[in-house]
Design an enzyme around this catalytic site. Structure first.
Site, PDB file in Angstrom:
ATOM      1  N   GLY A 171       0.824  -1.195   0.000  1.00  0.00           N
ATOM      2  CA  GLY A 171       0.000   0.000   0.000  1.00  0.00           C
ATOM      3  C   GLY A 171       0.863   1.251   0.000  1.00  0.00           C
ATOM      4  N   GLY A 217       0.246  -5.175   0.688  1.00  0.00           N
ATOM      5  CA  GLY A 217      -0.977  -5.112  -0.103  1.00  0.00           C
ATOM      6  C   GLY A 217      -0.897  -5.872  -1.402  1.00  0.00           C
ATOM      7  N   GLU A 275       5.400  -5.570   7.587  1.00  0.00           N
ATOM      8  CA  GLU A 275       4.742  -4.473   8.301  1.00  0.00           C
ATOM      9  C   GLU A 275       5.404  -4.103   9.628  1.00  0.00           C
ATOM     10  OE1 GLU A 275       1.995  -5.946   5.258  1.00  0.00           O
ATOM     11  OE2 GLU A 275       3.267  -6.941   6.742  1.00  0.00           O
ATOM     12  N   ASP A 313      -1.510  -7.438   7.413  1.00  0.00           N
ATOM     13  CA  ASP A 313      -2.947  -7.306   7.172  1.00  0.00           C
ATOM     14  C   ASP A 313      -3.305  -7.919   5.823  1.00  0.00           C
ATOM     15  OD1 ASP A 313      -1.681  -5.298   5.646  1.00  0.00           O
ATOM     16  OD2 ASP A 313      -3.324  -3.877   5.900  1.00  0.00           O
TER      17      ASP A 313
END
Length: 346
Positions: free
Chosen positions: A67, A115, A138, A146
């Site tokens: 992301g 992502g 992350e 995530d």
């Protein structure tokens, strides 16, 4: 179809192609890109002219580096409402990919992280190459894996997923297959022919013609020490066991020790809880709670600052050490996102 220069969409010969088109940013995902992909897949689901979908990244560096965390940094400093909306739509897309009714072929060439894993690893046909460099990194920016990543990380052979989650270290395409992030190995120089074969002969025939036996997984070969060390109760216990083992395990300990103490503590708990959740949707709901809580944390903003804004690579984590992270600190990340993430079929 949608006009968005960051996502190229074509449909011909029964094949729908989605190409992430931000090569200078290794195709990092923005909110408009997520929205475009979701709308495109929705339209194609009921389009008889589209038999299968192929998702790939422009350029030769990778499918997607993750992301747009610089945008998250600026948004988090002003309340985080934009990031919350982004994650909401991104996680709905991840779940949709996981149950997509048509063959969804993800070409996970080069860098596929964060992502990028979310838009590929939940697909029905997941292809890696010798250049694949996958990671859920992350914890290095004070965040927690995530995009449904903890669903897969919690279901790997042994505790390989816990190792990948706590270190944030990259792993190969062969490792990705061994861990359940991917299905097939196709050499990079055969990818174009592979996709052409999907259009000409269908997915199954293309896979049969082009998929090869993957190289041996280096991570799978290290399962003995990984399973032993990562079975310890706390992150501090895990780090101590890794240091005691030495070699590659000690290097893993150094990596974990450099990460956000609260992020690795929450990550360990998140993976353990994900293992007990039944569906990808259940895990994404948990991850949405954690991500929203991260927006209120010190470490997410500080981690992005140190890695990508000031680039001093010297984050000042708070709490500063694993021993200072309390159970209440961890538990706060699992509180309701108020409102929580919900799915159409519920």
């Amino acid at each position: 179809m949608d006009e968005n220069k960051d996502v190229l969409v074509t449909a011909a010969g029964g094949l729908g192609r989605i190409t992430l088109n931000r090569p200078k940013a290794i195709n990092s995902l923005t909110h408009p890109m997520v929205e475009t992909i979701a709308r495109t897949l929705t339209a194609w689901e009921t389009d008889d002219a589209v038999d299968a979908v192929v998702v790939s990244g422009a350029g030769d560096r990778g499918l997607c580096a993750g992301g747009d965390v610089v945008a998250i940094y600026h948004d988090a400093k002003t309340g985080g409402s934009g990031s919350r909306r982004f994650w909401h739509d991104e996680y709905l897309l991840n779940a949709y990919i996981g149950r997509y009714p048509k063959p969804y072929v993800a070409v996970m060439n080069g860098i596929t992280m964060g992502g990028g894993v979310g838009i590929s690893a939940h697909g029905s046909v997941r292809v890696v190459t010798e250049t694949t460099k996958m990671a859920m990194p992350e914890v290095g920016i004070g965040f927690i894996p995530d995009v449904g990543g903890t669903y897969i990380l919690s279901r790997t052979p042994g505790l390989l997923g816990v190792h990948a989650a706590l270190t944030g270290a990259p792993f190969s395409g062969a490792d990705a297959i061994a861990m359940g992030f991917a299905d097939h190995f196709v050499p990079q120089d055969r990818l174009e022919s592979f996709v052409d074969a999907i259009e000409a002969d269908g997915v199954d025939a293309a896979v049969a013609a082009f998929a090869q036996e993957p190289p041996a997984s280096a991570l799978l070969a290290q399962r003995e020490w990984i399973d032993h060390c990562y079975a310890q109760e706390t992150v501090a216990d895990i780090v101590a066991a890794l240091r005691d083992h030495g070699g590659a395990a000690a290097e893993a300990a150094d990596l974990i020790a450099s990460r956000s103490p609260v992020a690795v503590s929450v990550t360990l708990e998140a993976v353990r809880r994900a293992a007990k959740l039944d569906t990808l949707e259940d895990v994404l709901r948990q991850e949405f709670r954690i991500s929203c809580a991260s927006l209120r944390s010190h470490d997410l903003v500080e981690g992005i600052r140190a890695q990508l804004i000031d680039k001093d690579r010297n984050p000042k984590w708070s709490p500063a050490s694993l021993s200072q992270v309390t159970s209440a600190d961890v538990e706060a990340y699992f509180a309701s996102a108020d409102p929580d993430l919900t799915f159409d079929e519920e």
